[in-house]
Scaffold this motif. Structure first.
Motif, PDB file in Angstrom:
ATOM      1  N   GLU B 124     -66.877  39.578  44.897  1.00 25.65           N
ATOM      2  CA  GLU B 124     -65.838  39.109  46.180  1.00 25.65           C
ATOM      3  C   GLU B 124     -66.010  37.756  46.720  1.00 25.65           C
ATOM      4  N   ILE B 125     -67.448  37.685  46.961  1.00 28.22           N
ATOM      5  CA  ILE B 125     -68.093  36.464  47.325  1.00 28.22           C
ATOM      6  C   ILE B 125     -67.715  35.133  46.312  1.00 28.22           C
ATOM      7  N   LYS B 126     -68.113  35.373  45.257  1.00 27.16           N
ATOM      8  CA  LYS B 126     -67.751  34.431  44.402  1.00 27.16           C
ATOM      9  C   LYS B 126     -66.306  34.017  44.455  1.00 27.16           C
ATOM     10  N   GLU B 127     -65.490  35.120  44.410  1.00 25.02           N
ATOM     11  CA  GLU B 127     -64.020  34.588  44.545  1.00 25.02           C
ATOM     12  C   GLU B 127     -63.877  33.969  45.937  1.00 25.02           C
ATOM     13  N   LEU B 128     -64.211  34.221  46.787  1.00 28.21           N
ATOM     14  CA  LEU B 128     -63.907  33.469  48.070  1.00 28.21           C
ATOM     15  C   LEU B 128     -64.559  31.959  48.338  1.00 28.21           C
ATOM     16  N   LEU B 129     -65.761  32.060  47.408  1.00 27.20           N
ATOM     17  CA  LEU B 129     -66.375  30.647  47.328  1.00 27.20           C
ATOM     18  C   LEU B 129     -65.352  29.603  46.739  1.00 27.20           C
ATOM     19  N   ALA B 130     -64.433  30.196  45.975  1.00 27.46           N
ATOM     20  CA  ALA B 130     -63.707  29.227  45.082  1.00 27.46           C
ATOM     21  C   ALA B 130     -62.593  28.455  45.924  1.00 27.46           C
ATOM     22  N   TYR B 131     -62.180  29.091  47.278  1.00 26.52           N
ATOM     23  CA  TYR B 131     -61.178  28.268  48.002  1.00 26.52           C
ATOM     24  C   TYR B 131     -61.633  27.472  49.038  1.00 26.52           C
ATOM     25  N   ASP B 132     -60.773  26.492  49.433  1.00 26.78           N
ATOM     26  CA  ASP B 132     -61.230  25.654  50.216  1.00 26.78           C
ATOM     27  C   ASP B 132     -61.372  25.990  51.623  1.00 26.78           C
ATOM     28  N   GLU B 133     -62.254  25.451  52.328  1.00 21.47           N
ATOM     29  CA  GLU B 133     -62.613  26.471  53.584  1.00 21.47           C
ATOM     30  C   GLU B 133     -61.602  26.098  54.735  1.00 21.47           C
ATOM     31  N   ASP B 134     -60.825  25.086  54.458  1.00 19.98           N
ATOM     32  CA  ASP B 134     -59.817  25.020  55.563  1.00 19.98           C
ATOM     33  C   ASP B 134     -58.274  25.613  54.976  1.00 19.98           C
ATOM     34  N   THR B 135     -58.351  26.412  54.379  1.00 21.99           N
ATOM     35  CA  THR B 135     -57.266  27.189  53.863  1.00 21.99           C
ATOM     36  C   THR B 135     -57.410  28.778  54.334  1.00 21.99           C
ATOM     37  N   ALA B 136     -56.234  29.409  54.277  1.00 24.64           N
ATOM     38  CA  ALA B 136     -56.255  30.948  54.271  1.00 24.64           C
ATOM     39  C   ALA B 136     -57.402  31.454  53.584  1.00 24.64           C
ATOM     40  N   GLY B 137     -57.312  31.070  52.225  1.00 21.03           N
ATOM     41  CA  GLY B 137     -58.423  31.862  51.386  1.00 21.03           C
ATOM     42  C   GLY B 137     -59.841  31.610  51.988  1.00 21.03           C
ATOM     43  N   GLY B 138     -60.036  30.306  52.473  1.00 19.73           N
ATOM     44  CA  GLY B 138     -61.401  30.174  53.053  1.00 19.73           C
ATOM     45  C   GLY B 138     -61.796  30.878  54.420  1.00 19.73           C
ATOM     46  N   LEU B 139     -60.749  31.464  55.025  1.00 18.98           N
ATOM     47  CA  LEU B 139     -60.709  32.344  56.267  1.00 18.98           C
ATOM     48  C   LEU B 139     -60.948  33.758  55.860  1.00 18.98           C
ATOM     49  N   MET B 140     -60.179  34.196  54.952  1.00 21.55           N
ATOM     50  CA  MET B 140     -60.228  35.466  54.716  1.00 21.55           C
ATOM     51  C   MET B 140     -61.446  36.339  54.347  1.00 21.55           C
ATOM     52  N   ALA B 141     -61.307  37.525  54.622  1.00 19.49           N
ATOM     53  CA  ALA B 141     -62.220  38.530  54.202  1.00 19.49           C
ATOM     54  C   ALA B 141     -61.778  39.554  53.002  1.00 19.49           C
ATOM     55  N   LYS B 142     -62.443  40.001  52.237  1.00 19.29           N
ATOM     56  CA  LYS B 142     -62.002  41.065  51.184  1.00 19.29           C
ATOM     57  C   LYS B 142     -62.047  42.364  51.891  1.00 19.29           C
ATOM     58  N   GLU B 143     -62.701  42.492  53.080  1.00 22.17           N
ATOM     59  CA  GLU B 143     -62.608  43.948  53.475  1.00 22.17           C
ATOM     60  C   GLU B 143     -61.338  44.331  54.320  1.00 22.17           C
ATOM     61  N   LEU B 144     -60.631  45.269  53.900  1.00 24.68           N
ATOM     62  CA  LEU B 144     -59.641  45.625  54.500  1.00 24.68           C
ATOM     63  C   LEU B 144     -59.174  47.253  54.107  1.00 24.68           C
ATOM     64  N   VAL B 145     -58.262  47.676  54.843  1.00 22.86           N
ATOM     65  CA  VAL B 145     -57.950  49.187  54.554  1.00 22.86           C
ATOM     66  C   VAL B 145     -56.570  49.076  53.966  1.00 22.86           C
ATOM     67  N   LYS B 146     -56.531  49.579  52.728  1.00 22.47           N
ATOM     68  CA  LYS B 146     -55.168  49.651  52.037  1.00 22.47           C
ATOM     69  C   LYS B 146     -54.797  50.949  51.612  1.00 22.47           C
ATOM     70  N   VAL B 147     -53.226  51.220  51.588  1.00 27.31           N
ATOM     71  CA  VAL B 147     -53.169  52.584  51.210  1.00 27.31           C
ATOM     72  C   VAL B 147     -51.903  52.305  50.227  1.00 27.31           C
ATOM     73  N   TYR B 148     -51.633  53.293  49.248  1.00 27.12           N
ATOM     74  CA  TYR B 148     -50.473  53.133  48.133  1.00 27.12           C
ATOM     75  C   TYR B 148     -49.166  53.910  48.990  1.00 27.12           C
ATOM     76  N   GLU B 149     -47.968  53.381  48.741  1.00 25.28           N
ATOM     77  CA  GLU B 149     -46.863  53.879  49.181  1.00 25.28           C
ATOM     78  C   GLU B 149     -46.736  55.460  48.705  1.00 25.28           C
ATOM     79  N   THR B 150     -47.248  56.072  47.683  1.00 23.63           N
ATOM     80  CA  THR B 150     -47.028  57.227  47.288  1.00 23.63           C
ATOM     81  C   THR B 150     -47.785  58.382  47.907  1.00 23.63           C
ATOM     82  N   TRP B 151     -48.871  57.890  48.892  1.00 26.95           N
ATOM     83  CA  TRP B 151     -49.828  58.760  49.560  1.00 26.95           C
ATOM     84  C   TRP B 151     -48.886  59.506  50.695  1.00 26.95           C
ATOM     85  N   THR B 152     -49.637  60.804  51.162  1.00 26.43           N
ATOM     86  CA  THR B 152     -49.080  61.475  52.361  1.00 26.43           C
ATOM     87  C   THR B 152     -49.954  60.932  53.445  1.00 26.43           C
TER      88      THR B 152
END
Lengths: 450, 450
Positions: B124-152
């Motif tokens: 994940e860090i390697k992926e983030l390092l590829a983005y320009d620091e002044d873009t959304a990619g440079g600001l974002m973190a990979k940590e997030l909570v996601k769920v699939y639409e099919t779950w209850t």
């Protein structure tokens, strides 16, 4: 991808208003976020804007009103009855509601408050109206989720469902004692991760940042930015929980603060923007220009005083006055800007003396480099090594003094409790101009022995 | 109530370091937030700071490191092994981890990355390092909570407990399709308020703001501030969910942006602060001063050109040069500041022509008031009504032209894709100085018929 305000869109809305195609207009605006609708309305004339507002549903209207440009909001509110405003106020969170009411003329405030039907909302708004708008109390909302330390996780989840529905965003759940004193916090996450039969008293985090209700808004912003907080509870001196401040309000405080400082540095007072009237812009700009005029008259008097001395051979000295004045002004603004920013960020520590010594060295270095260049220019252009020397030495002296003044003045103002941002811009430029010119003539006269 | 950095505290820490009282030091620092510890360390010398850092537990260390002044962090990291840095990086969220690694010299970056043990974190860090620091990619973190639409709802609550533990703060729960495309969001609140057997697909909110990974950081800040968002998901061009940006990073972007603009307006480039070295401050300040020097030489040449014409009787005209230059500079800075701010807030709509006409009227009004004052001053002081008239008329003309230039230049730069903030400060002051003086002499010469 994001909303963009285009002329076509504004024209389309105007046309729909003109043709009174209400259904179509409603369908069109339904697509947009209230902040976008506010941007569209800011482009319409007052009648059109009011027409659109009366067409929107009440919840959207209140949000749109809060996002309107302040001047436009004032005009729109003037055209709504106290009853209509009260209805909008009912839809708003207490902090926005109080802000909207606070903008009304004194006698209208009472009228509107009386028309609010929800008694609890009314009381809360009245409480908020009592706080100064630049304090924590002026920023906070009464909406928050709180639990008592004696509750269990399961009971808690059940009971906060009701509270949470009223709160737009739940950041933290505040934990209070039975007499409403803030003792800690919980996040929804903690609650979800915890077991159902655990007591709140066993799982809450007792380490909770808070601000007191009379704390300065800027100070609240600093604390929240420093500790990366997204909400902070507000308490009174007895630690009784009164409300909470969310980060979106702080973002606004930070933006306004930055704009104010930027404008002060450019010689503009009072929160104006490019769309304000010529009279308002003149009020914000003219006093600083007048200060510059007085400074210019000062420079004239100084030059006149040296007229006899420099007449004839040394007339050339006068021709470097704009150069000296510009350098004194620029250096002063640079030094003061660095100090003002350092003060804003609490970075300026250590003694005033060490600051002044550092600035003196810095100014001396810059001055020396510039003076050497100027020396060779004057020597090459006029062939007078004495004149070149006199002007260059003066330049170094002027730059050093300008740097010291630029450093000292904001530090002095800050110590006195005056916003140091006032020191950058015309104030420092003008005083440095005059002092620089005086110093320049005086040194040059000495060196040339006139 | 809040933490305050005192000299006593710094001295106490220094003493404990000197006497190597590790236990006491740990006990003392345990009381403070990592952001406060960083402030203390910023005041220590490098050896002391490293001593303290090695004493802290690993989680605190990584947070403290991120809060240190950038220059100090660089120095501290130089004194840690790649293995030690990798250990700190493991404790950080991916966005901070990538930022810390990005600050290291190229070859060290590789070393540190190789030493990261958690393979997922590493990728994940390697992926983030590829983005320009002044873009959304440079600001974002990979940590997030996601769920699939099919779950209850119930299944969701159970499963996100695991995800949520890794995420410091849960703002929104992102709802994705089975091929990871972002289709909506949920708040924890929504989840808690919902019934256990409901399907996510039935309760999620499909209206979700997002930014694409290559979007400009400033643009992201604008969107989040406008819509009062506390987190925004980042997607690629296929709507695949890549990460999320939180409001605390945006607060930093806004603060940096404001500081940069403020410094530019004061003639300082490059992000310096008052604690930087004299060499770095000189690098940031000297180019602008040099520009001012060139402007001053230009003014000298103009004055010299008018020497013959104004010698003798009209010498007094020279004495008003600083006044004219100061007014031209001040008006130019005021106009450009208003436009720069309007552009930053997307408030400058409508045609360039209407802006210029408005500024002309504004400048004419201000100029007239100031000129009348100046007229009576010169008349009273020198008794020469012609001279007074010539100077006053020139002043009005100079102010109008200065206002127009101050308005036009930032608009022009913005259209060209150049940061208009560069136009306030020395750039506009210098050009307005020269042009103002030239215009003044020229008009005065015409009126007086010299």
């Amino acid at each position: 991808m994001h909303f963009e305000l285009t002329e076509e869109l504004v024209e389309r809305v105007e046309l729909l208003v003109e043709e009174q195609k209400d259904k179509e207009l409603q369908a069109l605006l339904k697509e947009y976020h209230y902040a976008d609708i506010a941007e569209i309305l800011d482009e319409l004339n007052l009648e059109e804007a009011i027409y659109v507002i009366k067409l929107l549903d009440s919840e959207t209207t209140s949000d749109v009103l809060m996002e309107l440009d302040e001047d436009n909001r004032e005009k729109v509110l003037k055209n709504l009855s106290a009853k209509e405003i009260a209805e909008e106020v009912e839809e708003l969170d207490t902090d926005d509601a109080a802000d909207m009411i606070a903008e009304l003329p004194e006698e209208r405030q009472q009228e509107v408050i009386e028309k609010i039907e929800d008694e609890e909302h009314k009381e809360e708004i009245k409480e908020l109206l009592a706080y100064d708008e630049d304090t924590a109390g002026g920023l906070m909302a009464k909406e928050l989720v709180k639990v008592y330390e004696t509750w269990t996780v399961a009971g808690c989840l059940r009971r906060i469902r009701g509270q949470a529905e009223e709160v737009t965003r739940v950041h933290s759940i505040y934990v209070v004692t039975k007499d409403e004193k803030l003792i800690g916090r919980l996040s929804l996450k903690d609650l979800i991760v915890a077991k159902n039969d655990q007591k709140i008293a066993d799982i809450y985090i007792s380490n909770v940042d808070s601000v007191t209700v009379d704390e300065d808004a800027e100070e609240v912003a600093k604390v929240m930015a420093k500790y990366d907080l997204e909400a902070i509870p507000v308490v009174d001196e007895n630690k009784t929980l009164l409300g909470r401040i969310t980060i979106d309000d702080i973002v606004d405080v930070l933006k306004e603060e930055a704009e104010k400082d930027y404008q002060l540095a450019a010689g503009i007072t009072g929160d104006v923007d490019s769309d304000d009237s010529i009279i308002e812009l003149t009020k914000a700009r003219l006093p600083w220009l007048f200060l510059g005029l007085i400074g210019g008259i000062g420079a004239f008097l100084i030059m006149e005083g040296f007229e006899e001395a420099f007449k004839g051979e040394a007339l050339i000295l006068f021709f470097f006055t704009p150069l000296i004045a510009a350098m004194a002004g620029n250096v002063g603004v640079q030094s003061s800007a660095i100090i003002v920013q350092g003060l804003a960020n609490d970075e300026v520590k250590g003694s005033v003396n060490s600051r002044l010594i550092k600035e003196m060295l810095l100014a001396a270095l810059n001055g020396l480099i510039l003076a050497i260049f100027l020396f060779f220019f004057v020597w090459a252009a006029k062939g007078e090594i004495n004149t070149a020397f006199a002007i260059s030495v003066s330049l170094v002296a002027v730059i050093i003094i300008a740097g010291l003044i630029g450093t000292f003045v904001p530090l002095f103002l800050d110590k006195r409790g005056i916003d140091p941002a006032i020191a950058t811009g015309p104030f420092i430029t003008t005083s440095n101009d005059i002092l620089g010119i005086l110093l320049y003539f005086w040194i040059a006269k000495m060196i040339l022995g006139i």
